[in-house]
Motif scaffolding. Structure first.
Motif, PDB file in Angstrom:
ATOM      1  N   ARG A 175      21.828  10.536 -48.010  1.00  0.00           N
ATOM      2  CA  ARG A 175      22.989  11.245 -48.547  1.00  0.00           C
ATOM      3  C   ARG A 175      22.597  12.092 -49.750  1.00  0.00           C
ATOM      4  O   ARG A 175      21.599  11.831 -50.407  1.00  0.00           O
ATOM      5  CB  ARG A 175      24.081  10.245 -48.942  1.00  0.00           C
ATOM      6  CG  ARG A 175      24.664   9.482 -47.763  1.00  0.00           C
ATOM      7  CD  ARG A 175      25.767   8.543 -48.208  1.00  0.00           C
ATOM      8  NE  ARG A 175      25.240   7.441 -49.009  1.00  0.00           N
ATOM      9  CZ  ARG A 175      24.772   6.307 -48.502  1.00  0.00           C
ATOM     10  NH1 ARG A 175      24.745   6.126 -47.193  1.00  0.00           N
ATOM     11  NH2 ARG A 175      24.322   5.358 -49.302  1.00  0.00           N
ATOM     12  N   SER A 176      23.405  13.073 -50.042  1.00  0.00           N
ATOM     13  CA  SER A 176      23.126  13.934 -51.199  1.00  0.00           C
ATOM     14  C   SER A 176      23.147  13.103 -52.468  1.00  0.00           C
ATOM     15  O   SER A 176      23.908  12.151 -52.609  1.00  0.00           O
ATOM     16  CB  SER A 176      24.168  15.050 -51.284  1.00  0.00           C
ATOM     17  OG  SER A 176      25.469  14.514 -51.440  1.00  0.00           O
ATOM     18  N   GLY A 177      22.275  13.454 -53.409  1.00  0.00           N
ATOM     19  CA  GLY A 177      22.190  12.732 -54.666  1.00  0.00           C
ATOM     20  C   GLY A 177      21.597  11.350 -54.545  1.00  0.00           C
ATOM     21  O   GLY A 177      21.719  10.528 -55.448  1.00  0.00           O
ATOM     22  N   GLU A 178      20.891  11.076 -53.445  1.00  0.00           N
ATOM     23  CA  GLU A 178      20.322   9.753 -53.194  1.00  0.00           C
ATOM     24  C   GLU A 178      18.813   9.870 -53.046  1.00  0.00           C
ATOM     25  O   GLU A 178      18.295  10.856 -52.528  1.00  0.00           O
ATOM     26  CB  GLU A 178      20.934   9.173 -51.915  1.00  0.00           C
ATOM     27  CG  GLU A 178      20.501   7.761 -51.577  1.00  0.00           C
ATOM     28  CD  GLU A 178      21.178   7.240 -50.319  1.00  0.00           C
ATOM     29  OE1 GLU A 178      21.555   6.061 -50.295  1.00  0.00           O
ATOM     30  OE2 GLU A 178      21.327   8.017 -49.355  1.00  0.00           O
ATOM     31  N   GLY A 188      17.603  24.213 -45.114  1.00  0.00           N
ATOM     32  CA  GLY A 188      17.822  23.503 -46.373  1.00  0.00           C
ATOM     33  C   GLY A 188      16.986  22.252 -46.550  1.00  0.00           C
ATOM     34  O   GLY A 188      17.289  21.427 -47.400  1.00  0.00           O
ATOM     35  N   VAL A 189      15.905  22.106 -45.782  1.00  0.00           N
ATOM     36  CA  VAL A 189      15.020  20.944 -45.885  1.00  0.00           C
ATOM     37  C   VAL A 189      13.645  21.423 -46.331  1.00  0.00           C
ATOM     38  O   VAL A 189      13.021  22.255 -45.662  1.00  0.00           O
ATOM     39  CB  VAL A 189      14.904  20.194 -44.546  1.00  0.00           C
ATOM     40  CG1 VAL A 189      13.975  18.995 -44.685  1.00  0.00           C
ATOM     41  CG2 VAL A 189      16.278  19.755 -44.051  1.00  0.00           C
ATOM     42  N   ALA A 190      13.171  20.927 -47.460  1.00  0.00           N
ATOM     43  CA  ALA A 190      11.855  21.311 -47.981  1.00  0.00           C
ATOM     44  C   ALA A 190      10.985  20.066 -48.102  1.00  0.00           C
ATOM     45  O   ALA A 190      11.499  18.945 -48.173  1.00  0.00           O
ATOM     46  CB  ALA A 190      11.991  22.007 -49.333  1.00  0.00           C
ATOM     47  N   ARG A 191       9.663  20.282 -48.170  1.00  0.00           N
ATOM     48  CA  ARG A 191       8.766  19.135 -48.253  1.00  0.00           C
ATOM     49  C   ARG A 191       7.508  19.485 -49.030  1.00  0.00           C
ATOM     50  O   ARG A 191       7.168  20.659 -49.217  1.00  0.00           O
ATOM     51  CB  ARG A 191       8.371  18.646 -46.858  1.00  0.00           C
ATOM     52  CG  ARG A 191       7.417  19.577 -46.132  1.00  0.00           C
ATOM     53  CD  ARG A 191       6.836  18.936 -44.885  1.00  0.00           C
ATOM     54  NE  ARG A 191       5.954  17.810 -45.196  1.00  0.00           N
ATOM     55  CZ  ARG A 191       5.360  17.052 -44.275  1.00  0.00           C
ATOM     56  NH1 ARG A 191       5.571  17.298 -42.987  1.00  0.00           N
ATOM     57  NH2 ARG A 191       4.573  16.075 -44.621  1.00  0.00           N
ATOM     58  N   THR A 192       6.830  18.434 -49.496  1.00  0.00           N
ATOM     59  CA  THR A 192       5.465  18.549 -49.989  1.00  0.00           C
ATOM     60  C   THR A 192       4.582  17.760 -49.031  1.00  0.00           C
ATOM     61  O   THR A 192       5.074  17.043 -48.151  1.00  0.00           O
ATOM     62  CB  THR A 192       5.323  17.996 -51.415  1.00  0.00           C
ATOM     63  OG1 THR A 192       5.590  16.581 -51.398  1.00  0.00           O
ATOM     64  CG2 THR A 192       6.296  18.683 -52.363  1.00  0.00           C
ATOM     65  N   PHE A 193       3.269  17.883 -49.228  1.00  0.00           N
ATOM     66  CA  PHE A 193       2.327  17.260 -48.306  1.00  0.00           C
ATOM     67  C   PHE A 193       1.453  16.244 -49.023  1.00  0.00           C
ATOM     68  O   PHE A 193       1.235  16.318 -50.236  1.00  0.00           O
ATOM     69  CB  PHE A 193       1.455  18.316 -47.634  1.00  0.00           C
ATOM     70  CG  PHE A 193       2.198  19.208 -46.691  1.00  0.00           C
ATOM     71  CD1 PHE A 193       2.257  18.913 -45.339  1.00  0.00           C
ATOM     72  CD2 PHE A 193       2.871  20.333 -47.156  1.00  0.00           C
ATOM     73  CE1 PHE A 193       2.957  19.722 -44.457  1.00  0.00           C
ATOM     74  CE2 PHE A 193       3.570  21.160 -46.287  1.00  0.00           C
ATOM     75  CZ  PHE A 193       3.616  20.854 -44.934  1.00  0.00           C
ATOM     76  N   GLY A 246      18.694  21.205 -49.879  1.00  0.00           N
ATOM     77  CA  GLY A 246      19.637  20.123 -50.120  1.00  0.00           C
ATOM     78  C   GLY A 246      18.961  18.784 -49.900  1.00  0.00           C
ATOM     79  O   GLY A 246      19.488  17.741 -50.288  1.00  0.00           O
ATOM     80  N   LEU A 247      17.777  18.820 -49.259  1.00  0.00           N
ATOM     81  CA  LEU A 247      16.982  17.617 -48.995  1.00  0.00           C
ATOM     82  C   LEU A 247      15.528  17.934 -49.272  1.00  0.00           C
ATOM     83  O   LEU A 247      14.981  18.910 -48.748  1.00  0.00           O
ATOM     84  CB  LEU A 247      17.148  17.157 -47.547  1.00  0.00           C
ATOM     85  CG  LEU A 247      16.240  16.021 -47.070  1.00  0.00           C
ATOM     86  CD1 LEU A 247      16.546  14.727 -47.824  1.00  0.00           C
ATOM     87  CD2 LEU A 247      16.385  15.801 -45.563  1.00  0.00           C
ATOM     88  N   LEU A 248      14.899  17.121 -50.094  1.00  0.00           N
ATOM     89  CA  LEU A 248      13.489  17.291 -50.436  1.00  0.00           C
ATOM     90  C   LEU A 248      12.709  16.080 -49.952  1.00  0.00           C
ATOM     91  O   LEU A 248      13.043  14.944 -50.288  1.00  0.00           O
ATOM     92  CB  LEU A 248      13.320  17.449 -51.947  1.00  0.00           C
ATOM     93  CG  LEU A 248      11.886  17.568 -52.474  1.00  0.00           C
ATOM     94  CD1 LEU A 248      11.211  18.824 -51.926  1.00  0.00           C
ATOM     95  CD2 LEU A 248      11.877  17.576 -54.001  1.00  0.00           C
ATOM     96  N   ILE A 272      20.467  16.831 -55.260  1.00  0.00           N
ATOM     97  CA  ILE A 272      19.573  16.994 -54.114  1.00  0.00           C
ATOM     98  C   ILE A 272      19.142  15.626 -53.604  1.00  0.00           C
ATOM     99  O   ILE A 272      18.759  14.750 -54.383  1.00  0.00           O
ATOM    100  CB  ILE A 272      18.339  17.828 -54.506  1.00  0.00           C
ATOM    101  CG1 ILE A 272      18.767  19.230 -54.919  1.00  0.00           C
ATOM    102  CG2 ILE A 272      17.330  17.900 -53.364  1.00  0.00           C
ATOM    103  CD1 ILE A 272      17.641  20.085 -55.448  1.00  0.00           C
ATOM    104  N   ALA A 273      19.211  15.445 -52.296  1.00  0.00           N
ATOM    105  CA  ALA A 273      18.740  14.208 -51.686  1.00  0.00           C
ATOM    106  C   ALA A 273      17.216  14.220 -51.641  1.00  0.00           C
ATOM    107  O   ALA A 273      16.602  15.265 -51.432  1.00  0.00           O
ATOM    108  CB  ALA A 273      19.315  14.057 -50.276  1.00  0.00           C
ATOM    109  N   VAL A 274      16.610  13.049 -51.825  1.00  0.00           N
ATOM    110  CA  VAL A 274      15.154  12.945 -51.829  1.00  0.00           C
ATOM    111  C   VAL A 274      14.738  11.809 -50.893  1.00  0.00           C
ATOM    112  O   VAL A 274      15.262  10.698 -50.981  1.00  0.00           O
ATOM    113  CB  VAL A 274      14.605  12.678 -53.244  1.00  0.00           C
ATOM    114  CG1 VAL A 274      13.081  12.572 -53.212  1.00  0.00           C
ATOM    115  CG2 VAL A 274      15.040  13.773 -54.220  1.00  0.00           C
TER     116      VAL A 274
END
Length: 304
Positions: free
Chosen positions: A45-48, A96-101, A188-190, A219-221
Protein backbone atom coordinates in the motif's frame (compact mmCIF):
# COMPACT_ATOMS: atom_id res chain seq x y z
CA UNK A 1 18.15 16.06 -23.16
CA UNK A 2 14.36 15.98 -23.19
CA UNK A 3 12.55 16.88 -20.05
CA UNK A 4 9.13 17.27 -18.56
CA UNK A 5 7.30 20.40 -17.54
CA UNK A 6 6.15 19.65 -14.00
CA UNK A 7 7.79 20.38 -10.70
CA UNK A 8 6.38 20.19 -7.20
CA UNK A 9 7.61 20.28 -3.65
CA UNK A 10 6.59 16.66 -3.13
CA UNK A 11 6.74 13.69 -5.45
CA UNK A 12 4.06 14.17 -8.14
CA UNK A 13 1.46 11.50 -8.61
CA UNK A 14 1.79 10.14 -5.07
CA UNK A 15 -1.20 7.83 -4.37
CA UNK A 16 -3.65 8.43 -1.57
CA UNK A 17 -2.18 7.04 1.70
CA UNK A 18 -3.32 3.49 2.37
CA UNK A 19 -4.33 2.71 -1.19
CA UNK A 20 -3.13 -0.59 -2.65
CA UNK A 21 -0.54 0.26 -5.27
CA UNK A 22 0.91 -3.21 -5.90
CA UNK A 23 -1.21 -6.33 -6.16
CA UNK A 24 0.71 -9.41 -7.30
CA UNK A 25 -1.34 -12.59 -7.51
CA UNK A 26 -0.15 -16.11 -8.18
CA UNK A 27 3.13 -14.94 -9.71
CA UNK A 28 5.02 -17.94 -11.07
CA UNK A 29 8.22 -17.91 -13.09
CA UNK A 30 9.61 -21.03 -14.74
CA UNK A 31 12.83 -21.41 -16.66
CA UNK A 32 12.43 -24.68 -18.53
CA UNK A 33 11.96 -27.32 -15.84
CA UNK A 34 13.04 -25.00 -13.02
CA UNK A 35 10.39 -23.10 -11.07
CA UNK A 36 12.13 -20.06 -9.59
CA UNK A 37 8.98 -18.42 -8.21
CA UNK A 38 5.80 -20.34 -7.45
CA UNK A 39 2.37 -18.82 -6.86
CA UNK A 40 3.49 -15.79 -4.86
CA UNK A 41 0.87 -13.26 -3.71
CA UNK A 42 1.92 -9.87 -2.36
CA UNK A 43 0.28 -6.48 -1.86
CA UNK A 44 1.87 -3.16 -0.98
CA UNK A 45 0.00 0.00 0.00
CA UNK A 46 1.03 3.61 -0.44
CA UNK A 47 3.11 4.98 2.41
CA UNK A 48 4.11 1.46 3.46
CA UNK A 49 7.49 -0.27 3.61
CA UNK A 50 7.39 -4.01 2.93
CA UNK A 51 10.43 -6.28 3.17
CA UNK A 52 11.13 -9.37 1.10
CA UNK A 53 13.67 -11.75 2.62
CA UNK A 54 14.84 -15.31 2.16
CA UNK A 55 17.99 -17.41 1.79
CA UNK A 56 20.17 -17.10 -1.29
CA UNK A 57 18.42 -18.61 -4.29
CA UNK A 58 14.96 -18.14 -2.79
CA UNK A 59 13.69 -16.28 -5.89
CA UNK A 60 13.61 -12.74 -4.51
CA UNK A 61 15.28 -10.95 -7.42
CA UNK A 62 13.41 -13.10 -9.93
CA UNK A 63 10.19 -11.97 -8.28
CA UNK A 64 11.35 -8.33 -8.53
CA UNK A 65 12.07 -8.87 -12.22
CA UNK A 66 8.53 -10.17 -12.70
CA UNK A 67 7.12 -7.08 -10.99
CA UNK A 68 9.13 -4.66 -13.10
CA UNK A 69 8.68 -6.14 -16.56
CA UNK A 70 12.16 -7.60 -17.00
CA UNK A 71 10.53 -11.03 -16.94
CA UNK A 72 7.07 -11.99 -18.12
CA UNK A 73 5.58 -14.27 -15.44
CA UNK A 74 4.73 -17.76 -16.62
CA UNK A 75 1.55 -17.53 -14.57
CA UNK A 76 -0.19 -14.92 -12.45
CA UNK A 77 -0.59 -11.16 -12.81
CA UNK A 78 0.85 -7.95 -11.45
CA UNK A 79 -1.31 -4.85 -11.02
CA UNK A 80 -0.33 -1.32 -10.17
CA UNK A 81 -3.21 0.80 -8.87
CA UNK A 82 -5.72 -1.72 -10.27
CA UNK A 83 -4.18 -1.68 -13.75
CA UNK A 84 -2.45 -4.72 -15.19
CA UNK A 85 1.22 -3.94 -15.73
CA UNK A 86 2.57 -4.60 -19.23
CA UNK A 87 5.53 -7.00 -19.51
CA UNK A 88 7.91 -4.25 -20.66
CA UNK A 89 10.17 -2.50 -18.21
CA UNK A 90 9.95 1.00 -19.74
CA UNK A 91 6.15 0.83 -19.65
CA UNK A 92 6.22 -0.34 -16.03
CA UNK A 93 8.40 2.66 -15.16
CA UNK A 94 6.05 4.99 -17.02
CA UNK A 95 3.13 3.52 -15.07
CA UNK A 96 4.74 4.54 -11.77
CA UNK A 97 7.00 1.67 -10.63
CA UNK A 98 10.73 2.35 -10.25
CA UNK A 99 13.56 0.16 -8.99
CA UNK A 100 17.22 -0.07 -8.12
CA UNK A 101 19.42 -3.09 -8.74
CA UNK A 102 21.53 -5.37 -6.59
CA UNK A 103 24.52 -4.42 -8.75
CA UNK A 104 24.69 -0.66 -9.20
CA UNK A 105 23.79 0.39 -12.75
CA UNK A 106 24.80 4.01 -13.15
CA UNK A 107 26.11 5.81 -16.22
CA UNK A 108 29.67 5.97 -14.94
CA UNK A 109 30.95 8.60 -17.37
CA UNK A 110 28.03 10.95 -16.87
CA UNK A 111 27.79 13.48 -14.06
CA UNK A 112 25.67 12.95 -10.98
CA UNK A 113 23.12 15.49 -12.24
CA UNK A 114 22.99 13.92 -15.70
CA UNK A 115 22.27 10.50 -14.19
CA UNK A 116 19.23 11.92 -12.42
CA UNK A 117 18.09 13.73 -15.56
CA UNK A 118 18.14 10.40 -17.40
CA UNK A 119 15.58 9.16 -14.89
CA UNK A 120 13.19 11.90 -16.03
CA UNK A 121 12.75 10.44 -19.52
CA UNK A 122 9.44 8.71 -18.71
CA UNK A 123 7.94 12.07 -17.72
CA UNK A 124 9.06 13.84 -20.89
CA UNK A 125 6.51 16.09 -22.53
CA UNK A 126 8.77 17.46 -25.27
CA UNK A 127 8.88 15.50 -28.52
CA UNK A 128 11.56 14.84 -31.09
CA UNK A 129 11.15 18.04 -33.09
CA UNK A 130 11.06 20.15 -29.95
CA UNK A 131 14.41 18.69 -28.94
CA UNK A 132 15.87 19.20 -32.43
CA UNK A 133 14.65 22.78 -32.87
CA UNK A 134 15.35 23.65 -29.22
CA UNK A 135 12.70 26.33 -29.08
CA UNK A 136 11.56 28.32 -26.03
CA UNK A 137 9.30 25.49 -24.84
CA UNK A 138 12.17 23.05 -24.83
CA UNK A 139 14.40 25.39 -22.83
CA UNK A 140 11.67 25.99 -20.26
CA UNK A 141 11.14 22.26 -19.90
CA UNK A 142 14.88 21.68 -19.63
CA UNK A 143 15.19 24.24 -16.85
CA UNK A 144 12.24 22.76 -15.00
CA UNK A 145 13.69 19.26 -15.22
CA UNK A 146 17.11 20.41 -14.00
CA UNK A 147 15.45 22.14 -11.06
CA UNK A 148 13.61 18.96 -10.13
CA UNK A 149 16.78 16.86 -10.46
CA UNK A 150 18.59 19.32 -8.21
CA UNK A 151 15.82 18.97 -5.61
CA UNK A 152 16.24 15.20 -5.67
CA UNK A 153 20.00 15.44 -5.25
CA UNK A 154 19.45 17.66 -2.24
CA UNK A 155 16.92 15.14 -0.92
CA UNK A 156 19.47 12.31 -0.99
CA UNK A 157 22.37 14.50 0.16
CA UNK A 158 24.33 14.76 -3.09
CA UNK A 159 23.63 18.33 -4.19
CA UNK A 160 27.25 19.39 -3.66
CA UNK A 161 28.46 16.66 -6.05
CA UNK A 162 26.10 17.38 -8.94
CA UNK A 163 28.99 17.99 -11.36
CA UNK A 164 31.10 15.00 -10.29
CA UNK A 165 31.31 11.95 -12.51
CA UNK A 166 29.22 9.10 -11.13
CA UNK A 167 32.20 6.73 -11.24
CA UNK A 168 34.13 8.96 -8.82
CA UNK A 169 31.54 8.76 -6.04
CA UNK A 170 32.17 6.51 -3.02
CA UNK A 171 30.17 3.30 -3.02
CA UNK A 172 27.54 4.48 -0.54
CA UNK A 173 26.92 7.67 -2.51
CA UNK A 174 26.53 5.69 -5.73
CA UNK A 175 23.73 3.82 -4.01
CA UNK A 176 22.10 7.14 -3.10
CA UNK A 177 22.45 8.36 -6.68
CA UNK A 178 20.74 5.25 -8.00
CA UNK A 179 17.83 5.92 -5.64
CA UNK A 180 17.66 9.56 -6.75
CA UNK A 181 17.56 8.47 -10.39
CA UNK A 182 14.72 6.05 -9.61
CA UNK A 183 12.81 8.80 -7.80
CA UNK A 184 13.22 11.06 -10.83
CA UNK A 185 10.60 8.97 -12.64
CA UNK A 186 8.07 10.09 -10.00
CA UNK A 187 7.07 6.60 -8.82
CA UNK A 188 4.25 5.63 -6.54
CA UNK A 189 6.13 2.39 -5.80
CA UNK A 190 9.88 2.06 -5.34
CA UNK A 191 11.59 -1.35 -5.36
CA UNK A 192 15.01 -1.53 -3.71
CA UNK A 193 17.16 -4.61 -4.34
CA UNK A 194 19.67 -4.94 -1.48
CA UNK A 195 20.21 -1.19 -0.97
CA UNK A 196 22.70 -1.66 1.89
CA UNK A 197 24.82 -4.44 0.37
CA UNK A 198 28.47 -3.74 1.09
CA UNK A 199 27.77 -0.76 3.35
CA UNK A 200 29.27 -0.02 6.73
CA UNK A 201 26.96 0.60 9.74
CA UNK A 202 26.96 4.39 9.26
CA UNK A 203 26.01 4.10 5.59
CA UNK A 204 23.33 1.55 6.45
CA UNK A 205 21.81 3.90 9.02
CA UNK A 206 21.82 6.76 6.49
CA UNK A 207 20.05 4.52 3.97
CA UNK A 208 17.45 3.59 6.57
CA UNK A 209 16.73 7.27 7.22
CA UNK A 210 16.49 7.93 3.49
CA UNK A 211 13.96 5.13 3.00
CA UNK A 212 11.88 6.49 5.87
CA UNK A 213 11.95 9.92 4.22
CA UNK A 214 10.76 8.38 0.94
CA UNK A 215 7.95 6.62 2.81
CA UNK A 216 6.98 9.92 4.41
CA UNK A 217 6.39 11.30 0.90
CA UNK A 218 3.60 8.72 0.55
CA UNK A 219 5.59 6.44 -1.72
CA UNK A 220 5.29 2.70 -1.20
CA UNK A 221 8.58 0.83 -0.82
CA UNK A 222 9.32 -2.86 -1.38
CA UNK A 223 12.83 -3.84 -0.35
CA UNK A 224 15.00 -6.96 -0.61
CA UNK A 225 17.74 -7.12 1.96
CA UNK A 226 19.96 -9.68 3.74
CA UNK A 227 20.66 -7.40 6.71
CA UNK A 228 17.98 -8.62 9.09
CA UNK A 229 18.46 -5.81 11.60
CA UNK A 230 17.93 -3.28 8.81
CA UNK A 231 14.83 -5.06 7.52
CA UNK A 232 13.13 -5.55 10.87
CA UNK A 233 13.81 -1.97 11.97
CA UNK A 234 12.55 -0.58 8.69
CA UNK A 235 9.54 -2.54 7.52
CA UNK A 236 5.85 -2.49 8.39
CA UNK A 237 5.49 -6.01 7.04
CA UNK A 238 7.94 -8.70 5.97
CA UNK A 239 7.36 -11.56 3.53
CA UNK A 240 9.67 -14.58 3.43
CA UNK A 241 10.44 -16.51 0.27
CA UNK A 242 11.91 -20.01 0.48
CA UNK A 243 12.54 -22.06 -2.66
CA UNK A 244 10.37 -19.70 -4.67
CA UNK A 245 7.34 -19.90 -2.39
CA UNK A 246 6.05 -17.44 0.18
CA UNK A 247 6.56 -19.09 3.54
CA UNK A 248 5.05 -16.44 5.80
CA UNK A 249 4.09 -12.76 5.84
CA UNK A 250 3.58 -10.55 8.88
CA UNK A 251 5.07 -7.96 11.18
CA UNK A 252 8.68 -8.19 12.31
CA UNK A 253 7.92 -9.95 15.60
CA UNK A 254 5.78 -12.60 13.90
CA UNK A 255 8.36 -13.36 11.23
CA UNK A 256 11.34 -13.40 13.60
CA UNK A 257 9.61 -15.85 15.91
CA UNK A 258 8.49 -18.31 13.23
CA UNK A 259 10.37 -21.62 13.49
CA UNK A 260 10.11 -22.21 9.74
CA UNK A 261 11.95 -18.96 9.05
CA UNK A 262 14.66 -19.88 11.55
CA UNK A 263 15.02 -23.32 9.98
CA UNK A 264 15.19 -21.86 6.46
CA UNK A 265 18.05 -19.56 7.39
CA UNK A 266 19.93 -22.10 9.51
CA UNK A 267 19.45 -24.86 6.98
CA UNK A 268 18.26 -27.26 9.69
CA UNK A 269 15.11 -29.42 9.58
CA UNK A 270 12.38 -28.61 12.05
CA UNK A 271 11.34 -31.08 14.69
CA UNK A 272 8.58 -33.28 13.23
CA UNK A 273 9.49 -32.07 9.74
CA UNK A 274 8.05 -34.64 7.27
CA UNK A 275 11.48 -34.94 5.68
CA UNK A 276 13.39 -35.44 8.93
CA UNK A 277 12.85 -39.22 9.09
CA UNK A 278 14.02 -39.69 5.52
CA UNK A 279 17.10 -37.57 6.20
CA UNK A 280 17.91 -39.65 9.30
CA UNK A 281 17.62 -42.88 7.28
CA UNK A 282 19.98 -41.55 4.61
CA UNK A 283 22.46 -40.44 7.27
CA UNK A 284 22.34 -43.85 8.93
CA UNK A 285 22.89 -45.64 5.62
CA UNK A 286 25.86 -43.42 4.83
CA UNK A 287 27.37 -44.05 8.27
CA UNK A 288 26.92 -47.80 7.95
CA UNK A 289 28.57 -47.81 4.53
CA UNK A 290 31.51 -45.99 6.08
CA UNK A 291 31.74 -48.62 8.84
CA UNK A 292 30.22 -46.41 11.57
CA UNK A 293 26.67 -47.67 12.13
CA UNK A 294 24.24 -45.42 13.98
CA UNK A 295 21.34 -46.08 16.26
CA UNK A 296 18.68 -44.24 14.23
CA UNK A 297 16.16 -44.34 17.09
CA UNK A 298 18.43 -42.55 19.51
CA UNK A 299 20.12 -40.49 16.81
CA UNK A 300 23.56 -41.25 18.36
CA UNK A 301 26.51 -43.35 17.31
CA UNK A 302 26.83 -46.71 19.11
CA UNK A 303 30.00 -48.66 19.86
CA UNK A 304 30.25 -52.03 18.21
Amino acid sequence: MTTDTTTTDTFPGTPTPGRTVLDARGVTMRFGGLTAVSGVDLTVRSGEIVGLIGPNGAGKTTFFNCLTGLYTPTEGEVRYKDKLLPPQSFKVTAAGVARTFQNIRLFANMTVLENVLVGRHTRTKEGFWSAVLRGPGFHRAEATSRARATELLQFVGLSEKADHLARNLPYGEQRKLEIARALASEPGLLLLDEPTAGMNPQETRATEELVFAIRDQGIAVLVIEHDMRFIFNLCDRVAVLVQGKKLIEGDSATVQGDERVIAAYLGEPLENDPGAAEAAEVEAAQAQAAGHPKDTAAGKETDR
